[in-house]
Motif scaffolding. Sequence first.
Motif, PDB file in Angstrom:
ATOM      1  N   TYR A   1      24.909  31.995 -13.281  1.00  0.00           N
ATOM      2  CA  TYR A   1      23.628  31.961 -13.990  1.00  0.00           C
ATOM      3  C   TYR A   1      22.542  32.499 -13.064  1.00  0.00           C
ATOM      4  CZ  TYR A   1      26.211  28.784 -17.037  1.00  0.00           C
ATOM      5  OH  TYR A   1      27.148  28.223 -17.872  1.00  0.00           O
TER       6      TYR A   1
ATOM      7  N   SER B   1      17.775  41.420 -24.115  1.00  0.00           N
ATOM      8  CA  SER B   1      17.347  40.291 -23.286  1.00  0.00           C
ATOM      9  C   SER B   1      16.276  39.496 -24.020  1.00  0.00           C
ATOM     10  CB  SER B   1      16.800  40.797 -21.955  1.00  0.00           C
ATOM     11  OG  SER B   1      16.316  39.718 -21.177  1.00  0.00           O
TER      12      SER B   1
ATOM     13  N   LEU C   1      17.390  35.023 -18.199  1.00  0.00           N
ATOM     14  CA  LEU C   1      18.717  34.582 -17.781  1.00  0.00           C
ATOM     15  C   LEU C   1      19.692  35.743 -17.908  1.00  0.00           C
ATOM     16  CD1 LEU C   1      20.891  32.463 -17.048  1.00  0.00           C
ATOM     17  CD2 LEU C   1      21.066  31.953 -19.496  1.00  0.00           C
ATOM     18  N   LYS C   2      20.373  36.042 -16.820  1.00  0.00           N
ATOM     19  CA  LYS C   2      21.443  37.039 -16.817  1.00  0.00           C
ATOM     20  C   LYS C   2      22.741  36.330 -16.444  1.00  0.00           C
ATOM     21  CE  LYS C   2      18.849  40.755 -17.492  1.00  0.00           C
ATOM     22  NZ  LYS C   2      18.989  41.633 -18.680  1.00  0.00           N
ATOM     23  N   LYS C   3      23.741  36.453 -17.316  1.00  0.00           N
ATOM     24  CA  LYS C   3      25.049  35.865 -17.034  1.00  0.00           C
ATOM     25  C   LYS C   3      26.045  37.005 -16.844  1.00  0.00           C
ATOM     26  CE  LYS C   3      25.493  33.232 -20.647  1.00  0.00           C
ATOM     27  NZ  LYS C   3      26.042  32.204 -21.558  1.00  0.00           N
TER      28      LYS C   3
ATOM     29  N   GLY D   1      18.426  34.481 -22.736  1.00  0.00           N
ATOM     30  CA  GLY D   1      19.661  35.065 -22.230  1.00  0.00           C
ATOM     31  C   GLY D   1      19.932  36.411 -22.872  1.00  0.00           C
TER      32      GLY D   1
ATOM     33  N   ASP E   1      20.994  28.662 -23.255  1.00  0.00           N
ATOM     34  CA  ASP E   1      21.736  29.879 -23.557  1.00  0.00           C
ATOM     35  C   ASP E   1      22.568  29.735 -24.820  1.00  0.00           C
ATOM     36  OD1 ASP E   1      23.768  28.185 -22.740  1.00  0.00           O
ATOM     37  OD2 ASP E   1      24.749  29.672 -21.457  1.00  0.00           O
TER      38      ASP E   1
END
Length: 571
Positions: A389, A328, A367-369, A297, A344
């Motif tokens: 997510y 990242s 993972l991009k939040k 994440g 995460d």
Amino acid sequence: MSLETADSLVGPAPLSVTLPEDSVRNLEIWLPFVASVPESASVGSPVHVQVWAHAEATDTLWVYFKPVGASAYIRTALVRTDTAAAPGFEATYTAELPAQTQTGKLFCYFKTAFRGLTYTNKDKPATVKITGSGVLKRVELVASSTNTTVRVPILVVARAYDLNNKPVRPDSVRWSLVQGEAQLQPQASDPTKAIFLATQETQAVVRADVVKAGRKSSSTLEISAEQHVLGSLSLTADKREISSRETLRISYAALDTAGHPMTIWPRWTLRPATAGRLEVTEDGQFATFVPDTSFFGQVFIEARDSLSGTKASLYEAPDMRLADRGLSVYQAVSHTSGATEATDGEGFRVQLPANPVPEGTTLKLRLKKVVPADVKRLTARFELVGELYNLIASTALSPGKKATLIFPLPPGESAEDFVVGRWNSRTLGWDILPSREHVLGLATEVDGFSEFALLQASEPLDLKQVVLKPNPFSPNDPYGLQIGFRLTSNDVRKPFVTVKIYNMRGQLVRTLVNDQPMPKGLYEPGDPRCLRWDGTTDDGRLARNGRYVVQIRVKDGTGTKEVLKTVVLIK
């Protein structure tokens, strides 16, 4: 066989000599001593030798030694001690050869007379390697900066080295300030370190006197302290993305108001704290991020100047897209990997099966939040709960392989009140996935990666949690009257909202919004989206003191809901 030579070999046990057949008899000869010599010794340390001897040889035991670098042997007598002798011998003798001042080889041999013969090992002398290990040679002072800022502490370290130029631990260190106006505080936990702090501009000289095994060495270091005002602060690293099994070193760059480099004493922080750990150097000048091996994440690393409070974050510039901010960290798995879990650190998990990708490939799972746009956060039927997510994979899963996604539930909530959705960019809506209750939240299985979210079914049209704050209020209040409420609908994403202010005679005073579409959700006092009344009328005049009625009406395709609340205005 003749034993009349002066340099007969020495041995620790009886020597049996068999004569030729034409000889008359066999002889058994006892050699007079056996010696013990160390293989090595350090510069500055005496060389201890020991001899176990026959009683008849006790008056004539000698050791001959050639110091390192010398060309001739020196003779000294061994001294009898009353310690136990070795088996077969009656006495023990010792000698201490002088400590050597340089590295190299020391040679020694022994000699004695016994029953009319002379015994020695002169032809094969013992060799003692004199090493510089642990023997103090020099001291070096190092600091995080020799040009520092007034009121910024600097760590100074005394590094001691032996004759082999290897680091050694000193027995003692005495610190002193031989020039300049500053404070110098040795560290109680580690005497090789001291904190230098200048309270005014100065040119200082720090000195450290080091002792190791009786040997002394000193070193000095010049440190200048100038008055700087921090103008800018930034963080740098050589990567913007790392795997969960890599580490990353982060440094700061500080410039004063004139654009010159300056030293600060930063305080480092990491979020989320569960992402791993920051290993910060004692002077705070550098930090190394060590991820938790199961983490993936976005990671946000911040340094804050202790004096001014100015802060900087790694890869979090205001002009960056929210999804690109921060460092990242990705999970890397190959076709030979066993079952893997990525998290995460805040409750969301992805469980990958063993051998998840085709042979010869490696999966990088990112993972991009991000805070979702209203079109994803609110639909007619569902409302997104928590975060969006976005799972990004470098390659597809092998056919038949599936990953398990586990979503954390809000505290105190039950899994039966939620569903898992996958965003469908074609229909601009959520596709609901089969899910099951899991001990850690709500779980679903997927054969590919996309944008996923925990969803809750929308409630029917209603106005809830209506609050007027403050009450009474004054037009002089910075924010005036704040009107908060929670808006729900299971028919549209944006119900139509009307908010009007009436006096107690029923006359309209002010219309704040009229049939304005507003996204469903909570509008709390303090939220920039919250509606406000500044106490003025529709024609711009200031309303009179007194009690007023706030009418809030919402509608969608299913009907209309209305709430009335009173408020007192005091100028």
